[in-house]
Scaffold this active site. Structure first.
Site, PDB file in Angstrom:
ATOM      1  N   LYS A  65      -7.570  -3.891  -2.804  1.00 56.73           N
ATOM      2  CA  LYS A  65      -8.144  -4.453  -1.579  1.00 56.73           C
ATOM      3  C   LYS A  65      -8.828  -3.378  -0.733  1.00 56.73           C
ATOM      4  O   LYS A  65      -8.546  -2.182  -0.863  1.00 56.73           O
ATOM      5  CB  LYS A  65      -7.058  -5.139  -0.735  1.00 56.73           C
ATOM      6  CG  LYS A  65      -6.039  -4.226  -0.084  1.00 56.73           C
ATOM      7  CD  LYS A  65      -4.988  -5.034   0.674  1.00 56.73           C
ATOM      8  CE  LYS A  65      -3.954  -4.144   1.352  1.00 56.73           C
ATOM      9  NZ  LYS A  65      -4.502  -3.381   2.496  1.00 56.73           N
ATOM     10  N   CYS A  72      -2.032  -2.192   8.120  1.00 59.57           N
ATOM     11  CA  CYS A  72      -1.957  -3.161   7.023  1.00 59.57           C
ATOM     12  C   CYS A  72      -0.706  -4.037   7.092  1.00 59.57           C
ATOM     13  O   CYS A  72      -0.775  -5.252   6.849  1.00 59.57           O
ATOM     14  CB  CYS A  72      -2.026  -2.436   5.686  1.00 59.57           C
ATOM     15  SG  CYS A  72      -3.589  -1.535   5.453  1.00 59.57           S
ATOM     16  N   ASP A 104       0.779  -1.245   0.000  1.00 60.66           N
ATOM     17  CA  ASP A 104       0.000   0.000   0.000  1.00 60.66           C
ATOM     18  C   ASP A 104       0.810   1.295   0.000  1.00 60.66           C
ATOM     19  O   ASP A 104       0.403   2.281   0.634  1.00 60.66           O
ATOM     20  CB  ASP A 104      -0.942   0.020   1.210  1.00 60.66           C
ATOM     21  CG  ASP A 104      -1.863  -1.171   1.281  1.00 60.66           C
ATOM     22  OD1 ASP A 104      -1.889  -1.958   0.323  1.00 60.66           O
ATOM     23  OD2 ASP A 104      -2.537  -1.335   2.307  1.00 60.66           O
TER      24      ASP A 104
END
Length: 249
Positions: free
Chosen positions: A129, A161, A64
Site C-alpha cells: 500500500k 497508519c 507496517d
C-alpha cells in the site's frame, strides 16, 4: 421498568441522530422503531459498547512493521516481540491475520520476527500500500470476505497508519481493539496523543495479554494451555513500556 424506559428513550434519540445506522427495513410506518425492535437494537448497542472479543468474530491486523522502520521506532523491539506474541495467539486460536506493507520498495518487507514460524509469515496475506490506512480497496475486499466484526490492531506508526486504519474501521461500524504494547511511533508524544485520540474516537485500548485471555474467556478453553505457554514465554522478554511504568514508581 424505569431503567428500560430510560434506555429505550436514549436509543430512540440515538437512532434519530444516527441516520443510516438502523436499516430502514427495521422502521415502522412513520420512521419509528417498535418497542421490541428498540429493545433488540439496545442490546446490540450495549454489546458493542462493552467490546468483548471472541475468536469466531475477530481478525488481527498487523500494520507496517517493516525492516527500515525497526531501528527508528520508539520501543521498537517491544513492538516486534508483541507482534510475534499476537500472531502466535492468532495461530493457536485459529484467528486470521492480515498484514500490510507501506511502500515496500523503500521501507522493506515485514520483519520476520513478527512471526515465530517463518512459514506463517509466508502464508499470511500481505498487502502492498501507499495509502496510510490499511483499508485499501484490496484489504477492504479481503476483510469483507472474512466477515468479522472485531479487529485487533497492532503495528506502526501509531499516529499515522494505525490511527487512520482504526478510524476507517470505526466509521464502518466495527469494533477496534488497539494493543497498546504493540503500537508505537518514532516520537513518544505522537504515540501518546494517538492513543488518546483513538480512545476518544471509540477504539478499545487493551494490552496483548488482556486481548489474548479475553479471546479464550475461560481456563476451560481447549487451547488455554497453549496460549498460557506463549504468555509465560512472552513475559520473560523485556517489555520497554512496562519497564518504563515501573521506573516511575
Amino acid at each position: 421498568m424505569q431503567v428500560k424506559r430510560t434506555l429505550l428513550g436514549f436509543l430512540s434519540l440515538w437512532c434519530h441522530f444516527s441516520v443510516g445506522f438502523v436499516p430502514t427495513g427495521h422502521l415502522q410506518k412513520g420512521g419509528r422503531l417498535s418497542s421490541t425492535e428498540m429493545a433488540s437494537s439496545a442490546a446490540t448497542v450495549a454489546k458493542r459498547m462493552v467490546g468483548k472479543l471472541s475468536p469466531e468474530s475477530t481478525a488481527m491486523l498487523l500494520c507496517d512493521i517493516q525492516q527500515r522502520f525497526r531501528p527508528l521506532i520508539y520501543r521498537g523491539e517491544t513492538i516486534v516481540k508483541t507482534a510475534q506474541y499476537m500472531t502466535s495467539v492468532a495461530k493457536a486460536l485459529n484467528i486470521p491475520v492480515v498484514a500490510t506493507q507501506q511502500y515496500t520498495k523503500v521501507f522493506g518487507p515485514t520483519v520476520e520476527e513478527c512471526f515465530a514460524d517463518p512459514e506463517d509469515l509466508k502464508s499470511t496475506p500481505i498487502f502492498e500500500k501507499k495509502l496510510f490506512s490499511m483499508m485499501t480497496e484490496e484489504v477492504s475486499e479481503h476483510i469483507e470476505k472474512l466477515n468479522k466484526s472485531s479487529y485487533i490492531l497492532f503495528g506502526i506508526e501509531a499516529h499515522v497508519c494505525v490511527q487512520q486504519t482504526a478510524l476507517d474501521l470505526l466509521e464502518r461500524g466495527h469494533d477496534v481493539h488497539i494493543v497498546v504494547d504493540g503500537v508505537s511511533s518514532q516520537q513518544p508524544i505522537d504515540r501518546e496523543i494517538a492513543l488518546q485520540r483513538l480512545g476518544q474516537a471509540g477504539a478499545y485500548l487493551t494490552t496483548a495479554q488482556s486481548a489474548a485471555f479475553m479471546l479464550m474467556g475461560s481456563a476451560d478453553h481447549e487451547n488455554f494451555k497453549a496460549v498460557s505457554k506463549l504468555t509465560v514465554e512472552h513475559m520473560k522478554l523485556p517489555n520497554e513500556f512496562n519497564d518504563a511504568l515501573k521506573d516511575t514508581k
